[in-house]
Design a protein around this motif. Sequence first.
Motif, PDB file in Angstrom:
ATOM      1  N   TRP A   6       0.824  -1.205   0.000  1.00  0.00           N
ATOM      2  CA  TRP A   6       0.000   0.000   0.000  1.00  0.00           C
ATOM      3  C   TRP A   6       0.867   1.267   0.000  1.00  0.00           C
ATOM      4  O   TRP A   6       0.566   2.239  -0.706  1.00  0.00           O
ATOM      5  N   THR A   7       1.943   1.257   0.757  1.00  0.00           N
ATOM      6  CA  THR A   7       2.838   2.420   0.775  1.00  0.00           C
ATOM      7  C   THR A   7       3.504   2.609  -0.582  1.00  0.00           C
ATOM      8  O   THR A   7       3.646   3.733  -1.073  1.00  0.00           O
ATOM      9  N   ALA A   8       3.901   1.500  -1.206  1.00  0.00           N
ATOM     10  CA  ALA A   8       4.490   1.585  -2.540  1.00  0.00           C
ATOM     11  C   ALA A   8       3.480   2.103  -3.552  1.00  0.00           C
ATOM     12  O   ALA A   8       3.829   2.851  -4.473  1.00  0.00           O
ATOM     13  N   ALA A   9       2.211   1.718  -3.384  1.00  0.00           N
ATOM     14  CA  ALA A   9       1.159   2.214  -4.278  1.00  0.00           C
ATOM     15  C   ALA A   9       1.000   3.720  -4.127  1.00  0.00           C
ATOM     16  O   ALA A   9       0.817   4.450  -5.122  1.00  0.00           O
ATOM     17  N   ALA A  10       1.057   4.201  -2.878  1.00  0.00           N
ATOM     18  CA  ALA A  10       0.964   5.642  -2.649  1.00  0.00           C
ATOM     19  C   ALA A  10       2.140   6.372  -3.296  1.00  0.00           C
ATOM     20  O   ALA A  10       1.982   7.452  -3.891  1.00  0.00           O
ATOM     21  N   SER A  11       3.320   5.797  -3.183  1.00  0.00           N
ATOM     22  CA  SER A  11       4.497   6.405  -3.799  1.00  0.00           C
ATOM     23  C   SER A  11       4.370   6.435  -5.318  1.00  0.00           C
ATOM     24  O   SER A  11       4.677   7.447  -5.961  1.00  0.00           O
ATOM     25  N   LEU A  12       3.907   5.340  -5.903  1.00  0.00           N
ATOM     26  CA  LEU A  12       3.714   5.303  -7.352  1.00  0.00           C
ATOM     27  C   LEU A  12       2.697   6.343  -7.801  1.00  0.00           C
ATOM     28  O   LEU A  12       2.892   7.041  -8.812  1.00  0.00           O
ATOM     29  N   ALA A  13       1.604   6.480  -7.042  1.00  0.00           N
ATOM     30  CA  ALA A  13       0.591   7.488  -7.386  1.00  0.00           C
ATOM     31  C   ALA A  13       1.203   8.890  -7.347  1.00  0.00           C
ATOM     32  O   ALA A  13       0.919   9.735  -8.214  1.00  0.00           O
ATOM     33  N   ALA A  14       2.041   9.141  -6.329  1.00  0.00           N
ATOM     34  CA  ALA A  14       2.696  10.444  -6.240  1.00  0.00           C
ATOM     35  C   ALA A  14       3.580  10.693  -7.455  1.00  0.00           C
ATOM     36  O   ALA A  14       3.591  11.797  -8.017  1.00  0.00           O
ATOM     37  N   TRP A  15       4.309   9.674  -7.889  1.00  0.00           N
ATOM     38  CA  TRP A  15       5.194   9.847  -9.040  1.00  0.00           C
ATOM     39  C   TRP A  15       4.415  10.044 -10.332  1.00  0.00           C
ATOM     40  O   TRP A  15       4.824  10.829 -11.200  1.00  0.00           O
ATOM     41  N   LEU A  16       3.290   9.360 -10.478  1.00  0.00           N
ATOM     42  CA  LEU A  16       2.476   9.560 -11.677  1.00  0.00           C
ATOM     43  C   LEU A  16       1.925  10.982 -11.724  1.00  0.00           C
ATOM     44  O   LEU A  16       1.854  11.602 -12.797  1.00  0.00           O
ATOM     45  N   TRP A  17       1.546  11.497 -10.550  1.00  0.00           N
ATOM     46  CA  TRP A  17       1.076  12.887 -10.515  1.00  0.00           C
ATOM     47  C   TRP A  17       2.213  13.844 -10.836  1.00  0.00           C
ATOM     48  O   TRP A  17       2.043  14.796 -11.606  1.00  0.00           O
ATOM     49  N   LEU A  18       3.403  13.621 -10.247  1.00  0.00           N
ATOM     50  CA  LEU A  18       4.548  14.490 -10.519  1.00  0.00           C
ATOM     51  C   LEU A  18       4.930  14.467 -11.998  1.00  0.00           C
ATOM     52  O   LEU A  18       5.359  15.480 -12.563  1.00  0.00           O
ATOM     53  N   LEU A  19       4.758  13.322 -12.622  1.00  0.00           N
ATOM     54  CA  LEU A  19       5.126  13.179 -14.027  1.00  0.00           C
ATOM     55  C   LEU A  19       4.354  14.143 -14.916  1.00  0.00           C
ATOM     56  O   LEU A  19       4.912  14.711 -15.864  1.00  0.00           O
ATOM     57  N   VAL A  20       3.074  14.349 -14.621  1.00  0.00           N
ATOM     58  CA  VAL A  20       2.234  15.147 -15.522  1.00  0.00           C
ATOM     59  C   VAL A  20       1.642  16.387 -14.871  1.00  0.00           C
ATOM     60  O   VAL A  20       1.150  17.274 -15.585  1.00  0.00           O
ATOM     61  N   GLY A  21       1.659  16.477 -13.552  1.00  0.00           N
ATOM     62  CA  GLY A  21       0.932  17.551 -12.888  1.00  0.00           C
ATOM     63  C   GLY A  21       1.770  18.636 -12.262  1.00  0.00           C
ATOM     64  O   GLY A  21       1.218  19.562 -11.659  1.00  0.00           O
ATOM     65  N   GLN A  22       3.097  18.587 -12.395  1.00  0.00           N
ATOM     66  CA  GLN A  22       3.958  19.572 -11.765  1.00  0.00           C
ATOM     67  C   GLN A  22       4.747  20.331 -12.813  1.00  0.00           C
ATOM     68  O   GLN A  22       5.953  20.511 -12.742  1.00  0.00           O
ATOM     69  N   GLY A  23       4.021  20.806 -13.811  1.00  0.00           N
ATOM     70  CA  GLY A  23       4.621  21.671 -14.817  1.00  0.00           C
ATOM     71  C   GLY A  23       5.686  21.013 -15.672  1.00  0.00           C
ATOM     72  O   GLY A  23       6.533  21.709 -16.231  1.00  0.00           O
ATOM     73  N   PHE A  24       5.628  19.668 -15.806  1.00  0.00           N
ATOM     74  CA  PHE A  24       6.657  18.938 -16.554  1.00  0.00           C
ATOM     75  C   PHE A  24       8.052  19.416 -16.134  1.00  0.00           C
ATOM     76  O   PHE A  24       8.938  19.676 -16.956  1.00  0.00           O
ATOM     77  N   PHE A  25       8.228  19.492 -14.800  1.00  0.00           N
ATOM     78  CA  PHE A  25       9.457  20.025 -14.223  1.00  0.00           C
ATOM     79  C   PHE A  25      10.700  19.267 -14.660  1.00  0.00           C
ATOM     80  O   PHE A  25      11.817  19.795 -14.647  1.00  0.00           O
ATOM     81  N   TRP A  26      10.534  17.989 -15.016  1.00  0.00           N
ATOM     82  CA  TRP A  26      11.667  17.123 -15.303  1.00  0.00           C
ATOM     83  C   TRP A  26      12.255  17.345 -16.690  1.00  0.00           C
ATOM     84  O   TRP A  26      13.355  16.870 -16.986  1.00  0.00           O
ATOM     85  N   ARG A  27      11.563  18.103 -17.528  1.00  0.00           N
ATOM     86  CA  ARG A  27      12.090  18.375 -18.866  1.00  0.00           C
ATOM     87  C   ARG A  27      13.186  19.437 -18.790  1.00  0.00           C
ATOM     88  O   ARG A  27      13.120  20.374 -17.993  1.00  0.00           O
ATOM     89  N   THR A  28      14.183  19.309 -19.615  1.00  0.00           N
ATOM     90  CA  THR A  28      15.333  20.217 -19.577  1.00  0.00           C
ATOM     91  C   THR A  28      15.487  20.998 -20.887  1.00  0.00           C
ATOM     92  O   THR A  28      16.581  21.469 -21.212  1.00  0.00           O
ATOM     93  N   ASP A  29      14.399  21.152 -21.630  1.00  0.00           N
ATOM     94  CA  ASP A  29      14.479  21.817 -22.929  1.00  0.00           C
ATOM     95  C   ASP A  29      14.130  23.305 -22.857  1.00  0.00           C
ATOM     96  O   ASP A  29      14.048  23.969 -23.896  1.00  0.00           O
ATOM     97  N   LEU A  30      13.944  23.852 -21.655  1.00  0.00           N
ATOM     98  CA  LEU A  30      13.595  25.261 -21.534  1.00  0.00           C
ATOM     99  C   LEU A  30      14.875  26.085 -21.437  1.00  0.00           C
ATOM    100  O   LEU A  30      15.495  26.179 -20.388  1.00  0.00           O
ATOM    101  N   ARG A  31      15.278  26.656 -22.550  1.00  0.00           N
ATOM    102  CA  ARG A  31      16.476  27.489 -22.616  1.00  0.00           C
ATOM    103  C   ARG A  31      16.046  28.936 -22.881  1.00  0.00           C
ATOM    104  O   ARG A  31      14.877  29.251 -22.783  1.00  0.00           O
ATOM    105  N   LEU A  32      16.959  29.819 -23.223  1.00  0.00           N
ATOM    106  CA  LEU A  32      16.587  31.212 -23.435  1.00  0.00           C
ATOM    107  C   LEU A  32      15.430  31.306 -24.426  1.00  0.00           C
ATOM    108  O   LEU A  32      15.434  30.633 -25.463  1.00  0.00           O
ATOM    109  N   PRO A  33      14.431  32.154 -24.129  1.00  0.00           N
ATOM    110  CA  PRO A  33      13.265  32.260 -25.015  1.00  0.00           C
ATOM    111  C   PRO A  33      13.640  32.881 -26.363  1.00  0.00           C
ATOM    112  O   PRO A  33      14.733  33.444 -26.518  1.00  0.00           O
ATOM    113  N   PRO A  34      12.751  32.788 -27.348  1.00  0.00           N
ATOM    114  CA  PRO A  34      13.034  33.383 -28.661  1.00  0.00           C
ATOM    115  C   PRO A  34      13.420  34.855 -28.524  1.00  0.00           C
ATOM    116  O   PRO A  34      12.853  35.595 -27.717  1.00  0.00           O
ATOM    117  N   ARG A  35      14.399  35.271 -29.313  1.00  0.00           N
ATOM    118  CA  ARG A  35      14.916  36.624 -29.168  1.00  0.00           C
ATOM    119  C   ARG A  35      15.408  37.140 -30.517  1.00  0.00           C
ATOM    120  O   ARG A  35      15.727  36.373 -31.414  1.00  0.00           O
TER     121      ARG A  35
END
Length: 403
Positions: A6-35
């Motif tokens: 059950w604890t592992a299930a809670a952890s997995l649920a947290a990770w699934l939410w972080l994957l899609v619900g936290q601004g796609f924080f894990w992506r590293t493609d945000l560099r200087l904006p168009p200029r």
Amino acid sequence: MSAVAWTAAASLAAWLWLLVGQGFFWRTDLRLPPRRDPGRWPSVAVVVPARDEAAVLPDSLPSLLAQEYPGRAEVFLVDDGSADGTGELARRLAERYGGLPLTVTSPGEPPAGWTGKLWAVRHGIGLARAREPEYLLLTDADIAHAADSLRELVAAAETGGYDLVSQMARLRVAGTWERLVVPAFVYFFAKLYPFRWIAREGGRTAAAAGGCVLLRAEAAGRARVPDAIRHAVIDDVALAKAVKRAGGHIWLGLAERVDSVRPYPRLADLWRMVARSAYSQLRHNPALLAGTVAGLVVVYLVPPAALAAGLATGHGAAALLGGLGWLVMTVTFVPMVRYYRQPLWLALTLPVSGLLYLLMTVDSAVRHHRGRGAAWKGRTYARPGAADAAPGTCPEAAPDSRA
């Protein structure tokens, strides 16, 4: 299912939410904006606070002096009571390399209520304002800039109408401990402050990376920077929040050619870097500390522990859920590992990094409750409310938030 499952299930649920619900924080493609190049290049003052930086200055200051900027720009290095000849070395480097005009100055010891760095920044900005610059580049003494760095920052700010443009410098990753701690540090920062949310006008998320902050001078005055954040130990995030509260439009992303040259070869060096301010992020609140520790355990430590326990005891559900949680965790860490040009297997070590950060955070709280507060480069910033700071110290008020 067992309690472990059950604890592992809670952890997995947290990770699934972080994957899609936290601004796609894990992506590293945000560099200087168009200029694009502006029709007229605004004037810029570069302010560099420096305390005992003689070891790194030869690798960083020449890169600032060599900026290929079409407009008017000059550098103000503020020697914050260095004992290693930082100011004199800066003058010698300017004589040797030439380039942008350099002014070296010293503000003296900070008065009560100011951190040393922000007192130095205030002094530098005060000198710079005599030249009436349109932008201020606040950059640390250990940051090396590519020759077109200032030009690209100003072009981004002018094109996008930003009041603050900040790049998270690529930190040094060479030794074993740097590999375990540094990529995870930036990953955790991005999870706390998703970069895509920061650029939203009207949004509440605000953060900057203190090593490289281009700030519109008018916005600095409107936000009363740095006076409004004079007590902040985590000054970069406090700065961004002050600018955003004053109606400013801000942007933060990862850098390509802005690099920290400061080495952290030992775990103790990295430990001090994190522990000096981790409890400040939690507003010195024991309840927030307890919640943070519990969250770190569930999110980072439960998946591998559940996998190991399930395999050892034959509980398939615990092993499966733990393995899936660890897999999602690893997948989200891969982009940051690649950004730091490290082998992909390092992504599997994120639970170890999470454990280290848990221990550093607890140690930060212990130091605080022992009255030592945040200590850095010979100065100690006492806990909020501490009466009559000792000579060479100043009282710390809790900053708005932390990187």
